[in-house]
Design an enzyme around this catalytic site. Sequence first.
Site, PDB file in Angstrom:
ATOM      1  CB  THR A  45      -0.966   0.018   1.204  1.00 39.18           C
ATOM      2  OG1 THR A  45      -1.745   1.215   1.168  1.00 39.18           O
ATOM      3  CG2 THR A  45      -0.256  -0.090   2.536  1.00 39.18           C
ATOM      4  CD  GLU A  46      -0.889   5.853  -2.975  1.00 39.65           C
ATOM      5  OE1 GLU A  46      -0.667   7.068  -2.895  1.00 39.65           O
ATOM      6  OE2 GLU A  46      -1.455   5.324  -3.945  1.00 39.65           O
ATOM      7  CG  ASN A  47      -1.211   3.887   3.368  1.00 38.87           C
ATOM      8  OD1 ASN A  47      -1.459   3.116   2.446  1.00 38.87           O
ATOM      9  ND2 ASN A  47      -1.621   3.671   4.596  1.00 38.87           N
TER      10      ASN A  47
END
Length: 218
Positions: A45-47
């Site tokens: 996940t990019e976060n």
Amino acid sequence: MNSREIIARRIAKEFNDGEVVNLGFGMPTLAANYIPNGINVILQTENGGLRFGGAPKKGEQNPDLGNAGGEPITMLAGGSAFDLAFSFCIIRGGHVDTTVLGALEVDQNGNISNWKIPGKFVPGMGGGMDLLVGAKKVVAALNHTDKEGNSKILKSCTLPLSAAGVVKRIITDKAVFDVKESGLELIEIAPGLSAKDIQNMTEASFTISEAVQEMQIG
């Protein structure tokens, strides 16, 4: 089964064992709940998370762990959480095999518009631009038509592009297309529909694969 679940279930069948897969917010993140048994993928996940699974049971959520949409996730053995800078080292470094992103529009040339919402203020396209050019394979996931029944699979995108010519596969609630140099090819059709039905609801031009089959969403 609503359109979101149909799309999420079909997305989950897209992955190959051992892949690093990024799921964008919205319908793509739901796919984590439907990955088939025996398929082991490393979800990113990019976060700032790596190796997670589906949504936790109610009451077992960890408020410090979430996917790209801020929804709670279950970390798997060997999983890790880290800062945004390190996450984008993974994305920009070409370590993501497949990314699945939602879209407002896609077209027959593999262009995608997924950030500028008409009539709404948005700060920018965020990490989508990095994923679209950094991942080895880009899958666009969206409803086939808008609320008025207008096609969202177009001859040419009308909204500002997020990236040009990057989409390799399009998954909707009605069909699945491959994006080839020659244009779109219809490879799967949702149960109860025909190729003619798909033509009637699609603005873009496309060919029909000789091996076209029913969309697998079970």
